[in-house]
Design a protein around this motif. Sequence first.
Motif, PDB file in Angstrom:
ATOM      1  N   ASN A 263       0.810  -1.222   0.000  1.00  0.00           N
ATOM      2  CA  ASN A 263       0.000   0.000   0.000  1.00  0.00           C
ATOM      3  C   ASN A 263       0.837   1.263   0.000  1.00  0.00           C
ATOM      4  OD1 ASN A 263      -3.150  -0.192   0.187  1.00  0.00           O
ATOM      5  ND2 ASN A 263      -2.294  -2.046   1.118  1.00  0.00           N
ATOM      6  N   HIS A 264       1.982   1.256   0.656  1.00  0.00           N
ATOM      7  CA  HIS A 264       2.825   2.448   0.573  1.00  0.00           C
ATOM      8  C   HIS A 264       3.354   2.664  -0.841  1.00  0.00           C
ATOM      9  CE1 HIS A 264       2.804   2.668   4.988  1.00  0.00           C
ATOM     10  NE2 HIS A 264       3.123   3.935   4.784  1.00  0.00           N
ATOM     11  N   TRP A 265       3.621   1.593  -1.565  1.00  0.00           N
ATOM     12  CA  TRP A 265       4.073   1.772  -2.946  1.00  0.00           C
ATOM     13  C   TRP A 265       2.914   2.211  -3.840  1.00  0.00           C
ATOM     14  CZ3 TRP A 265       8.605   3.130  -3.783  1.00  0.00           C
ATOM     15  CH2 TRP A 265       9.287   2.942  -4.984  1.00  0.00           C
TER      16      TRP A 265
ATOM     17  N   LEU B 121       0.506   4.202  -2.788  1.00  0.00           N
ATOM     18  CA  LEU B 121       0.281   5.609  -2.466  1.00  0.00           C
ATOM     19  C   LEU B 121       1.200   6.547  -3.237  1.00  0.00           C
ATOM     20  CD1 LEU B 121      -0.171   5.154   1.378  1.00  0.00           C
ATOM     21  CD2 LEU B 121      -1.900   6.130  -0.151  1.00  0.00           C
ATOM     22  N   VAL B 122       2.378   6.075  -3.648  1.00  0.00           N
ATOM     23  CA  VAL B 122       3.324   6.952  -4.362  1.00  0.00           C
ATOM     24  C   VAL B 122       3.521   6.565  -5.825  1.00  0.00           C
ATOM     25  CG1 VAL B 122       4.538   7.686  -2.277  1.00  0.00           C
ATOM     26  CG2 VAL B 122       5.344   5.652  -3.519  1.00  0.00           C
ATOM     27  N   THR B 123       2.802   5.552  -6.305  1.00  0.00           N
ATOM     28  CA  THR B 123       2.868   5.209  -7.733  1.00  0.00           C
ATOM     29  C   THR B 123       1.509   5.321  -8.426  1.00  0.00           C
ATOM     30  OG1 THR B 123       2.467   2.840  -7.367  1.00  0.00           O
ATOM     31  CG2 THR B 123       4.772   3.597  -7.350  1.00  0.00           C
ATOM     32  N   GLY B 124       0.421   5.257  -7.660  1.00  0.00           N
ATOM     33  CA  GLY B 124      -0.910   5.308  -8.249  1.00  0.00           C
ATOM     34  C   GLY B 124      -1.364   4.012  -8.861  1.00  0.00           C
ATOM     35  N   LEU B 125      -0.633   2.926  -8.626  1.00  0.00           N
ATOM     36  CA  LEU B 125      -0.962   1.616  -9.179  1.00  0.00           C
ATOM     37  C   LEU B 125      -1.279   0.640  -8.058  1.00  0.00           C
ATOM     38  CD1 LEU B 125       1.911   1.334 -11.822  1.00  0.00           C
ATOM     39  CD2 LEU B 125      -0.464   2.009 -12.246  1.00  0.00           C
TER      40      LEU B 125
ATOM     41  N   TRP C 155      13.514  -5.416  -7.517  1.00  0.00           N
ATOM     42  CA  TRP C 155      12.173  -5.712  -7.012  1.00  0.00           C
ATOM     43  C   TRP C 155      11.217  -4.532  -7.162  1.00  0.00           C
ATOM     44  CZ3 TRP C 155      11.067 -10.612  -5.359  1.00  0.00           C
ATOM     45  CH2 TRP C 155      12.157 -11.460  -5.140  1.00  0.00           C
ATOM     46  N   TRP C 156      11.747  -3.333  -7.283  1.00  0.00           N
ATOM     47  CA  TRP C 156      10.947  -2.111  -7.232  1.00  0.00           C
ATOM     48  C   TRP C 156      10.750  -1.444  -8.592  1.00  0.00           C
ATOM     49  CZ3 TRP C 156       9.252  -0.512  -2.350  1.00  0.00           C
ATOM     50  CH2 TRP C 156       9.862  -1.142  -1.257  1.00  0.00           C
ATOM     51  N   ASN C 157      11.456  -1.877  -9.607  1.00  0.00           N
ATOM     52  CA  ASN C 157      11.576  -1.098 -10.836  1.00  0.00           C
ATOM     53  C   ASN C 157      10.379  -1.132 -11.772  1.00  0.00           C
ATOM     54  OD1 ASN C 157      14.048   0.037 -10.307  1.00  0.00           O
ATOM     55  ND2 ASN C 157      15.237  -1.429 -11.511  1.00  0.00           N
ATOM     56  N   GLU C 158       9.305  -1.791 -11.390  1.00  0.00           N
ATOM     57  CA  GLU C 158       8.151  -1.870 -12.291  1.00  0.00           C
ATOM     58  C   GLU C 158       7.282  -0.613 -12.253  1.00  0.00           C
ATOM     59  OE1 GLU C 158       5.907  -5.484 -12.143  1.00  0.00           O
ATOM     60  OE2 GLU C 158       7.675  -6.705 -11.758  1.00  0.00           O
ATOM     61  N   ALA C 159       7.451   0.227 -11.263  1.00  0.00           N
ATOM     62  CA  ALA C 159       6.636   1.438 -11.172  1.00  0.00           C
ATOM     63  C   ALA C 159       7.460   2.556 -10.555  1.00  0.00           C
ATOM     64  CB  ALA C 159       5.374   1.189 -10.344  1.00  0.00           C
ATOM     65  N   LYS C 160       7.407   3.717 -11.150  1.00  0.00           N
ATOM     66  CA  LYS C 160       8.227   4.853 -10.723  1.00  0.00           C
ATOM     67  C   LYS C 160       7.499   5.640  -9.631  1.00  0.00           C
ATOM     68  CE  LYS C 160      10.292   6.966 -14.075  1.00  0.00           C
ATOM     69  NZ  LYS C 160      10.621   7.856 -15.224  1.00  0.00           N
ATOM     70  N   PRO C 161       8.126   5.846  -8.470  1.00  0.00           N
ATOM     71  CA  PRO C 161       7.482   6.632  -7.413  1.00  0.00           C
ATOM     72  C   PRO C 161       7.462   8.116  -7.761  1.00  0.00           C
ATOM     73  CG  PRO C 161       9.707   6.059  -6.758  1.00  0.00           C
ATOM     74  CD  PRO C 161       9.450   5.344  -8.054  1.00  0.00           C
ATOM     75  N   VAL C 162       6.535   8.828  -7.135  1.00  0.00           N
ATOM     76  CA  VAL C 162       6.316  10.224  -7.500  1.00  0.00           C
ATOM     77  C   VAL C 162       7.535  11.090  -7.203  1.00  0.00           C
ATOM     78  CG1 VAL C 162       5.206  10.842  -5.313  1.00  0.00           C
ATOM     79  CG2 VAL C 162       4.618  12.098  -7.401  1.00  0.00           C
TER      80      VAL C 162
ATOM     81  N   GLY D 292      10.545   2.108   0.380  1.00  0.00           N
ATOM     82  CA  GLY D 292      11.063   2.265  -0.972  1.00  0.00           C
ATOM     83  C   GLY D 292      11.907   3.496  -1.185  1.00  0.00           C
ATOM     84  N   SER D 293      11.983   4.378  -0.184  1.00  0.00           N
ATOM     85  CA  SER D 293      12.727   5.627  -0.386  1.00  0.00           C
ATOM     86  C   SER D 293      14.231   5.412  -0.396  1.00  0.00           C
ATOM     87  CB  SER D 293      12.363   6.646   0.703  1.00  0.00           C
ATOM     88  OG  SER D 293      12.694   6.157   1.992  1.00  0.00           O
TER      89      SER D 293
END
Length: 423
Positions: free
Chosen positions: A84-86, A88-92, A123-130, A148-149
């Motif tokens: 859910n935190h990812w 909140l900052v990716t919209g996906l 593990w994180w590269n599928e969606a770019k955080p804001v 993720g920060s």
Amino acid sequence: MNRIAAALALGFASVLGGCAGYTDTPVASAAVAEQRAPVTILVSIDGFHPDYLERGLTPTLSRLAGEGARAAMRPSFPTKTFPNHWTLVTGLVPDHHGIIANRMEDKTRPDEAFTMATVDPYWWNEAKPVWVEAEEAGIRSAAMFWPGSAVAWGGTAEGYGPVPDGTMASDWQAFSMQVTNTQRVNSVLDWLRRPAEIRPEFVTLYFDTVDSAGHGGGPVGEEIDEALRDVDSHIADLLAGLESLGQPANLVLVSDHGMAPTGSNKMIVLDEIVDASLYRAVESGAYATFEATEGNTAALEAALLRDHAHMECWRKGEIPARYQYGTHPRIPPYFCLPDTGWTITTRASDATWSGGSHGYDPFAPEMASLFIAHGPAFRSGVTIETFQNTAITPLLRHLIGLPQAARADGDLADVADALAAQN
């Protein structure tokens, strides 16, 4: 100075309106000449159920909710912290951004597993955080402990080291429970004391103590009440620090999920349902995921895919569509979801315990999450309809001046009723 924030810098009078409680102090008066633009601050209070506002223990948060816009937000599935935190900052939703659980496996990495300490960008590269998109647009960002920060987005495992080869917020801190809530708030305020050219325009801040208390003692009791008092006092410290700096802010306060009471009287024991030789469990607890052991697919399905008391099980591709979950390759082949408040375990135990948990159906009232929006960009004294947390990223993009993303599971329209008329 970002595009939207610049338009909102209406002089010191609007600074006072941005965060209630400002006084005409010498420090604030000195800031008038600078006419600071509003900073956007995204605050997560992990595990904070919106009903906690009604206990009379959170005067600062309750005031912000009353003066701004509020809602009971719906988390994404599964209602766990990192997915859910990812979101909140990716919209996906997790099924689309790849952080599908707090612990997960990937068949392309058979000798390792993702945990909440994993910072390998793979593990994180599928969606770019804001914050990465903000940095790419020249909008300076800072992240205090957001999941993720500490990841160099877009980088590689080989390039991850003292100088990562991916993109990060200009300022960030990796999570540590030894860093107190006071230190977290002070770090954010220190970032905002900087000269304008190195001062962040977008900041994230994360508190974990309410979630920890909810797990330990459940969502009702002195343990959670004390955590609520503490986090509220630190939000008050944040507001006081903003006041002393003459720094207006658009505050977006959220949580990732709520909390349900659970205990040893609500246990589902897998060994009583299916032979342990038929499966390998990937996760258990508020839900369980499995793989069949070699040659045992039919036997496992016969045991799992039938009626159970307090639990439903599915093949991953047959998980109900309302959960928006089941297509990502990291999701194991079988998924079992208990009734809210029940716990799936592999083996029976005589231990007696009680506490709180999450991970359940996001539509369950116990899993509702917090949304408060306060500042010059928002309406005052409104409660908006429940919306899914995929709308938070479009809201943040709007506030900091980024165009809306082509790839998104939420929409700014979902939170439009929270925005002031000029926005």
